[in-house]
Design an enzyme around this catalytic site. Structure first.
Site, PDB file in Angstrom:
ATOM      1  N   GLY A  13      32.958  37.075  43.930  1.00 10.42           N
ATOM      2  CA  GLY A  13      31.585  36.880  43.464  1.00 10.42           C
ATOM      3  C   GLY A  13      30.531  36.936  44.559  1.00 10.42           C
ATOM      4  O   GLY A  13      29.340  36.800  44.279  1.00 10.42           O
ATOM      5  N   ARG A  15      29.740  39.480  46.601  1.00  6.19           N
ATOM      6  CA  ARG A  15      29.050  40.755  46.849  1.00  6.19           C
ATOM      7  C   ARG A  15      29.256  41.705  45.663  1.00  6.19           C
ATOM      8  O   ARG A  15      30.152  41.509  44.847  1.00  6.19           O
ATOM      9  CB  ARG A  15      29.573  41.407  48.130  1.00  6.19           C
ATOM     10  N   TYR A 155      44.923  52.670  45.593  1.00  6.74           N
ATOM     11  CA  TYR A 155      43.846  52.071  44.789  1.00  6.74           C
ATOM     12  C   TYR A 155      44.004  52.451  43.306  1.00  6.74           C
ATOM     13  O   TYR A 155      43.917  51.599  42.415  1.00  6.74           O
ATOM     14  CB  TYR A 155      42.504  52.568  45.337  1.00  6.74           C
ATOM     15  N   ALA A 157      46.692  53.365  41.752  1.00 10.04           N
ATOM     16  CA  ALA A 157      47.867  52.689  41.182  1.00 10.04           C
ATOM     17  C   ALA A 157      47.526  51.247  40.818  1.00 10.04           C
ATOM     18  O   ALA A 157      47.896  50.752  39.747  1.00 10.04           O
ATOM     19  CB  ALA A 157      49.033  52.732  42.170  1.00 10.04           C
TER      20      ALA A 157
HETATM   21  P1  NAP Z   1      32.408  44.928  47.289  1.00 10.08           P
HETATM   22  O1  NAP Z   1      30.943  45.083  47.260  1.00 10.08           O
HETATM   23  O2  NAP Z   1      33.192  45.415  48.467  1.00 10.08           O
HETATM   24  O3  NAP Z   1      32.768  43.382  47.000  1.00 10.08           O
HETATM   25  C1  NAP Z   1      34.105  42.976  46.964  1.00 10.08           C
HETATM   26  C2  NAP Z   1      34.169  41.508  46.638  1.00 10.08           C
HETATM   27  O4  NAP Z   1      35.557  41.132  46.539  1.00 10.08           O
HETATM   28  C3  NAP Z   1      33.564  40.622  47.715  1.00 10.08           C
HETATM   29  O5  NAP Z   1      32.998  39.510  47.088  1.00 10.08           O
HETATM   30  C4  NAP Z   1      34.775  40.213  48.537  1.00 10.08           C
HETATM   31  O6  NAP Z   1      34.626  38.994  49.258  1.00 10.08           O
HETATM   32  C5  NAP Z   1      35.811  40.069  47.446  1.00 10.08           C
HETATM   33  N1  NAP Z   1      37.180  40.166  47.906  1.00 10.08           N
HETATM   34  C6  NAP Z   1      37.756  41.187  48.569  1.00 10.08           C
HETATM   35  N2  NAP Z   1      39.040  40.900  48.846  1.00 10.08           N
HETATM   36  C7  NAP Z   1      39.281  39.671  48.340  1.00 10.08           C
HETATM   37  C8  NAP Z   1      40.402  38.813  48.318  1.00 10.08           C
HETATM   38  N3  NAP Z   1      41.573  39.166  48.862  1.00 10.08           N
HETATM   39  N4  NAP Z   1      40.284  37.603  47.735  1.00 10.08           N
HETATM   40  C9  NAP Z   1      39.094  37.218  47.190  1.00 10.08           C
HETATM   41  N5  NAP Z   1      38.008  37.980  47.171  1.00 10.08           N
HETATM   42  C10 NAP Z   1      38.092  39.190  47.743  1.00 10.08           C
HETATM   43  O7  NAP Z   1      33.080  45.678  46.048  1.00 10.08           O
HETATM   44  P2  NAP Z   1      32.458  46.131  44.640  1.00 10.08           P
HETATM   45  O8  NAP Z   1      32.036  47.537  44.773  1.00 10.08           O
HETATM   46  O9  NAP Z   1      31.539  45.119  44.105  1.00 10.08           O
HETATM   47  O10 NAP Z   1      33.787  46.137  43.772  1.00 10.08           O
HETATM   48  C11 NAP Z   1      34.075  45.091  42.861  1.00 10.08           C
HETATM   49  C12 NAP Z   1      35.200  45.551  41.959  1.00 10.08           C
HETATM   50  O11 NAP Z   1      34.785  46.707  41.274  1.00 10.08           O
HETATM   51  C13 NAP Z   1      36.458  45.929  42.740  1.00 10.08           C
HETATM   52  O12 NAP Z   1      37.587  45.518  42.009  1.00 10.08           O
HETATM   53  C14 NAP Z   1      36.379  47.437  42.788  1.00 10.08           C
HETATM   54  O13 NAP Z   1      37.649  48.015  42.905  1.00 10.08           O
HETATM   55  C15 NAP Z   1      35.727  47.735  41.450  1.00 10.08           C
HETATM   56  N6  NAP Z   1      35.073  49.026  41.389  1.00 10.08           N
HETATM   57  C16 NAP Z   1      34.038  49.320  42.237  1.00 10.08           C
HETATM   58  C17 NAP Z   1      33.448  50.580  42.160  1.00 10.08           C
HETATM   59  C18 NAP Z   1      32.316  50.981  43.048  1.00 10.08           C
HETATM   60  O14 NAP Z   1      31.960  52.170  43.023  1.00 10.08           O
HETATM   61  N7  NAP Z   1      31.712  50.093  43.797  1.00 10.08           N
HETATM   62  C19 NAP Z   1      33.915  51.507  41.219  1.00 10.08           C
HETATM   63  C20 NAP Z   1      34.958  51.165  40.391  1.00 10.08           C
HETATM   64  C21 NAP Z   1      35.524  49.916  40.471  1.00 10.08           C
HETATM   65  P3  NAP Z   1      33.918  38.976  50.744  1.00 10.08           P
HETATM   66  O15 NAP Z   1      32.451  39.135  50.521  1.00 10.08           O
HETATM   67  O16 NAP Z   1      34.246  37.637  51.311  1.00 10.08           O
HETATM   68  O17 NAP Z   1      34.525  40.110  51.499  1.00 10.08           O
END
Ligand code: NAP
Length: 247
Positions: A13, A15, A155, A157
């Site tokens: 939550g 970012r 990813y 998978a």
């Molecule tokens: P992001 O901006 O990189 O944020 C990732 C978040 O996950 C951060 O809050 C991070 O915490 C947390 N996190 C990472 N590893 C963790 C762990 N081991 N335990 C607990 N928290 C963890 O990513 P996002 O783009 O918002 O992506 C969010 C979700 O959407 C992901 O599942 C991603 O695969 C999916 N998604 C994203 C996109 C895209 O284009 N952005 C597209 C499809 C799906 P910290 O801040 O402490 O690092």
């Protein structure tokens, strides 16, 4: 909704999409328990913003790959805020490499965070939801889990696994009044895609009918819809939100 605020639990939550979901759900009247991995400053800032929207907030540093830590976070959240009505799993990472260059660590880290993480969170919230015969889970997958993506075998998978997991849990838990839905975003403007080169980004955007990236807020709007009663007859759905990436 009852006269007390319902509680939403959000992994990742601090970012991106998870952050937007925290703020969207806080604005909708939920109290919020969220976790992050390492960026405490970002987490504190989000917690403050959510509190300004009227929510009680509990935020914890938790690695979702660690089952015991997830259990402790979930039980602390229920004890301090109350029963969890909605759970959103947004924590996720990428470690993109061509397959022959992919290390065991690149593979394992992504599977452990993205797929084991969803398993840990869902298992930790499910029993109490079953007892209450009420609950909504929204897991965050990706279009990569549906169509695949070069250099993202790990990813994709993990994200395909989330879809199978969520549909199975939807079948298993429906009789207990629990709904489980999946969102599959396309290209969303967050830190996760900021690391992708401009050339690759432009190439990817050329395949998007709407010609732009989505925003975290647009995805959070869908998450909030799936989390709440407006989607009461939806379970096991995989909802793509991708600007028309595969048309
Ligand atoms: P992001 O901006 O990189 O944020 C990732 C978040 O996950 C951060 O809050 C991070 O915490 C947390 N996190 C990472 N590893 C963790 C762990 N081991 N335990 C607990 N928290 C963890 O990513 P996002 O783009 O918002 O992506 C969010 C979700 O959407 C992901 O599942 C991603 O695969 C999916 N998604 C994203 C996109 C895209 O284009 N952005 C597209 C499809 C799906 P910290 O801040 O402490 O690092």
């Amino acid at each position: 909704m009852t006269d007390t605020r319902p509680v939403a639990l959000i992994s990742g939550g601090s970012r991106g999409i998870g952050r937007a979901a925290v703020l969207r759900l806080a604005a909708e009247g939920y109290d919020i328990g969220f976790c992050y991995h390492s960026r405490e400053e970002a987490a504190i800032a989000v917690a403050k913003e959510a509190e300004e929207l009227g929510a009680r907030v509990l935020h914890r540093r938790v690695d979702v790959a660690d089952a015991a830590a997830v259990r402790a976070w979930v039980s602390d959240t229920e004890r301090e805020l109350g029963p969890i009505e909605a759970a959103v799993t947004s924590a996720g990472i990428t470690r993109d490499k061509g397959l022959v260059m992919m290390s065991d660590e690149d593979w394992g880290a992504v599977i452990r965070t993205n797929l084991d993480g969803v398993f840990h969170v869902c298992r930790a919230v499910a029993f109490a939801m079953m007892k209450r015969r009420r609950g909504s889970i929204v897991n965050v997958s990706s279009v990569a889990g549906i169509y695949g993506n070069a250099t993202q075998t790990n990813y994709a998978a993990s994200k395909a696994g989330i879809i199978g997991f969520s549909r199975s849990l939807a079948k298993e838990a429906g009789r207990y009044g629990i709904r489980v839905n999946t969102v599959a975003p396309g290209f969303v403007d967050t830190d996760m895609v900021a690391v992708v080169s401009e050339k690759l980004r432009d190439e990817a955007l050329a395949g998007v009918a709407l010609g732009r990236m989505g925003t975290a807020e647009e995805v959070a709007e869908l998450i909030a819809f799936l989390a709440g009663d407006k989607s009461a007859y939806m379970t096991g759905s995989v909802v793509q939100i991708d600007g028309g990436i595969a048309l």
